[in-house]
Design a protein around this motif. Structure first.
Motif, PDB file in Angstrom:
ATOM      1  N   VAL A 126       0.964  -1.366   0.137  1.00 40.90           N
ATOM      2  CA  VAL A 126      -0.055   0.010  -0.111  1.00 40.90           C
ATOM      3  C   VAL A 126       0.640   1.180   0.074  1.00 40.90           C
ATOM      4  N   PHE A 127       1.832   1.432   0.745  1.00 44.49           N
ATOM      5  CA  PHE A 127       2.712   2.369   1.164  1.00 44.49           C
ATOM      6  C   PHE A 127       3.690   2.955  -0.334  1.00 44.49           C
ATOM      7  N   GLY A 128       3.985   1.833  -1.111  1.00 47.11           N
ATOM      8  CA  GLY A 128       4.910   2.035  -2.203  1.00 47.11           C
ATOM      9  C   GLY A 128       4.571   1.734  -3.508  1.00 47.11           C
ATOM     10  N   THR A 129       3.262   0.957  -3.570  1.00 48.94           N
ATOM     11  CA  THR A 129       2.866   0.721  -4.867  1.00 48.94           C
ATOM     12  C   THR A 129       1.426   1.200  -5.197  1.00 48.94           C
ATOM     13  N   LEU A 130       0.270   0.799  -4.049  1.00 48.04           N
ATOM     14  CA  LEU A 130      -0.958   1.384  -4.339  1.00 48.04           C
ATOM     15  C   LEU A 130      -1.067   2.738  -4.411  1.00 48.04           C
ATOM     16  N   THR A 131      -0.364   3.637  -3.523  1.00 44.40           N
ATOM     17  CA  THR A 131      -0.450   4.913  -3.425  1.00 44.40           C
ATOM     18  C   THR A 131       0.014   5.792  -4.644  1.00 44.40           C
ATOM     19  N   GLY A 202      10.193   1.815 -12.313  1.00 43.52           N
ATOM     20  CA  GLY A 202       9.645   2.720 -11.356  1.00 43.52           C
ATOM     21  C   GLY A 202       9.673   1.876  -9.799  1.00 43.52           C
ATOM     22  N   TYR A 203       9.794   3.106  -8.947  1.00 40.20           N
ATOM     23  CA  TYR A 203      10.004   2.489  -7.655  1.00 40.20           C
ATOM     24  C   TYR A 203       9.198   1.987  -6.814  1.00 40.20           C
ATOM     25  N   GLU A 204       7.617   2.060  -7.491  1.00 39.00           N
ATOM     26  CA  GLU A 204       6.719   1.311  -7.046  1.00 39.00           C
ATOM     27  C   GLU A 204       6.607  -0.389  -7.387  1.00 39.00           C
ATOM     28  N   TYR A 205       7.360  -0.591  -8.320  1.00 34.82           N
ATOM     29  CA  TYR A 205       7.473  -2.090  -8.793  1.00 34.82           C
ATOM     30  C   TYR A 205       8.515  -2.611  -7.910  1.00 34.82           C
ATOM     31  N   ALA A 206       9.671  -2.039  -7.537  1.00 35.92           N
ATOM     32  CA  ALA A 206      10.487  -2.563  -6.195  1.00 35.92           C
ATOM     33  C   ALA A 206       9.643  -3.007  -4.882  1.00 35.92           C
ATOM     34  N   PHE A 207       8.561  -2.099  -4.409  1.00 34.35           N
ATOM     35  CA  PHE A 207       8.202  -2.339  -3.322  1.00 34.35           C
ATOM     36  C   PHE A 207       7.067  -3.508  -3.718  1.00 34.35           C
ATOM     37  N   LEU A 208       6.482  -3.685  -5.305  1.00 30.15           N
ATOM     38  CA  LEU A 208       5.598  -4.855  -5.337  1.00 30.15           C
ATOM     39  C   LEU A 208       6.344  -6.033  -5.229  1.00 30.15           C
ATOM     40  N   VAL A 209       7.430  -6.167  -5.769  1.00 25.70           N
ATOM     41  CA  VAL A 209       8.285  -7.219  -5.885  1.00 25.70           C
ATOM     42  C   VAL A 209       8.482  -7.985  -4.622  1.00 25.70           C
ATOM     43  N   THR A 210       9.246  -6.964  -3.598  1.00 26.35           N
ATOM     44  CA  THR A 210       9.622  -7.439  -2.371  1.00 26.35           C
ATOM     45  C   THR A 210       8.403  -7.689  -1.422  1.00 26.35           C
TER      46      THR A 210
END
Length: 500
Positions: A126-131, A202-210
């Protein structure tokens, strides 16, 4: 000789290996997600602020979007907020450790562990990807999510240490836990790899993967982890093998961590079937937070760990920045070089744990290592601008600082949660681990502000002076334990000579 569980298995089984690997990778995945946030800060800062690139590409970032959604006027403000998020996370993590340890001793450790892993993964998504997908930029939302993330992540460490303490007795615990505590460093490496592999999208995909990998790991742990040998009919590991086989004389004070951790009613490594025919023994009752806090050794080790974790986490957060700013090396070179500190910590924790197993004492080994750490800090502060020499000094510093830090947070915490004062009521492993690590995290959180303040006003050399003072403080807090265990070793040696 201390009595041991009659006939208990001295060999590790497949279940021991599975418990080791699942708890190890649980914390690897958690630290990987924690490292991801550090690795994408530059990208997050650029996304949260208007830039020349944003203004020159209206097709992708229209000016009205930035007027509505931008958080900060420049990258400096964004960087300060990201630093504030680190502090918020550490303080909420520290507070959560005090609570989650108590919960872990009162609930099924597997449930608490999986809740922490999966809950934290969801918050990070939620913090890094959804927002980012929803273009939902809000300072208060980010702060609230990161407080929640700290609380959820705090449920993991006390549980994995308690589970490891159930499966591995004090015999060999220093070596096993020293090797196992490499999980944090392995997580840092994995997090850096996962984030760098998808950051270009995009940084959101880094949060998504981890976050997805961490959530999947939580599911695997839920269905595959056994929290205690009792769940498969095995008795807990006996305490034979590594410690000295000398009885202390009757007038000597018993050492803090006794060599005996026995389970009643085991036969040949398994619990007797006949035992179930009689009246059921009452299960050990968990002790209160205050009782755990007042256990022998918990307070001094907690305070010592607060000083030591401050130094250890300062290297974690500031080392790449120091290498870049002080020596002018490129960021990629500084990142690669900083890995040597983790390598030194892994080796240090394993070697020092093994030595403490053979001696049967932890505090004297810690004292020697921390004294040498003060010398290593002096040497590293005068390192020349040579990457090979710097890496060698860095590994040496990690050996003498990261090694003791790993020992206190894992093997010693397990020792404290299994000491003689708890006989008949041994449900305290998670609570004690939470107290020790929570106190250490409070020290680490406050230390990050002090490091930045000292560096900005006095320079990096005074930061190293500060580290030396904190390392010396770690020794001072455990002086009574050092004296007691050294005296016990001396009496054991005298007793051995008398028997010969």
């Amino acid at each position: 000789m201390p009595s041991v569980c009659c006939g208990c298995q001295s060999q590790y089984t497949y279940h021991h290996l599975l418990a080791f690997l699942l708890t190890f990778f649980s914390y690897v995945l958690l630290h990987a997600s924690r490292k991801t946030f550090s690795n994408v800060k530059v990208s997050i800062s650029a996304q949260w602020t208007p830039s020349v690139q944003n203004e020159s590409l209206p097709a992708f970032s229209p000016s009205q979007v930035w007027e509505e959604h931008r958080l900060f006027a420049d990258e400096e403000e964004a960087t300060l907020f990201l630093g504030a998020l680190d502090t918020i996370f550490l303080f909420s993590y520290a507070i959560g450790l005090y609570v989650s340890g108590v919960i872990g001793d009162r609930m099924n450790l597997r449930y608490v562990l999986c809740f922490g892993l999966c809950g934290s993964a969801t918050v990070e998504f939620v913090f890094g990807t959804l927002t980012e997908w929803l273009h939902l930029y809000n300072v208060y939302l980010y702060c609230g999510l990161w407080v929640l993330n700290g609380l959820l992540q705090s449920a993991v460490w006390p549980c994995v240490v308690a589970i490891m303490g159930n499966w591995f007795g004090k015999s060999g615990r220093g070596f096993v836990f020293g090797l196992w505590s490499a999980c944090a460093s392995a997580g840092n490496i994995l997090g850096a790899f996962l984030a760098s592999s998808v950051l270009k999208y995009g940084y959101e995909y880094a949060f998504l993967v981890t976050s997805v990998v961490q959530f999947a790991g939580g599911v695997v742990v839920f269905f595959g982890l056994l929290t205690s040998p009792k769940e498969v009919g095995l008795c807990q590991e006996s305490e034979a093998g590594f410690g000295p086989a000398v009885e202390s004389d009757s007038e000597s004070q018993r050492p803090l961590m006794s060599d005996e951790e026995e389970d009643e009613g085991c036969d040949g490594g398994y619990y007797s079937v006949e035992q179930s025919e009689g009246p059921q023994e009452e299960l050990p009752q968990p002790i209160s937070f205050l009782q755990a806090f007042l256990l022998p050794g918990v307070l001094p080790y907690s305070l010592a760990y607060a000083c030591l974790k401050l130094v250890n986490y300062s290297f974690f957060f500031w080392l790449p920045f120091y290498l870049s700013s002080n020596y002018g090396w490129k960021e990629a070179q500084a990142d690669r070089l900083s890995i040597w500190y983790d390598v030194g910590g892994i080796v240090g924790g394993t070697v020092q744990g093994l030595v403490s197993d053979f001696l049967g004492k932890r505090a004297p080994v810690l004292a020697v290592s921390l004294l040498l750490a003060m010398g290593a800090l002096v040497g590293y502060s005068h390192s020349p601008a040579d990457q090979v020499v710097n890496a060698a000094l860095l590994a040496l510093t990690g050996f003498f600082i990261g090694g003791p830090s790993n020992m206190i947070s894992s093997a010693i915490s397990a020792d404290l949660g299994r000491q003689d004062a708890l006989r008949g009521s041994q449900e305290a492993l998670a609570t004690v681990t939470g107290i020790v690590d929570g106190t250490g995290s409070i020290g680490a959180a406050g230390g990050q502000y002090l490091v930045s303040m000292i560096e900005s006003r006095l320079g990096w050399m005074y930061v190293f002076y500060f580290f030396i003072v904190m390392t010396g403080g770690s020794i001072l807090f455990i002086v009574p334990l050092i004296y007691r265990e050294t005296r016990s070793m001396w009496r054991d040696r005298q007793g051995l000579h008398q028997h010969l």
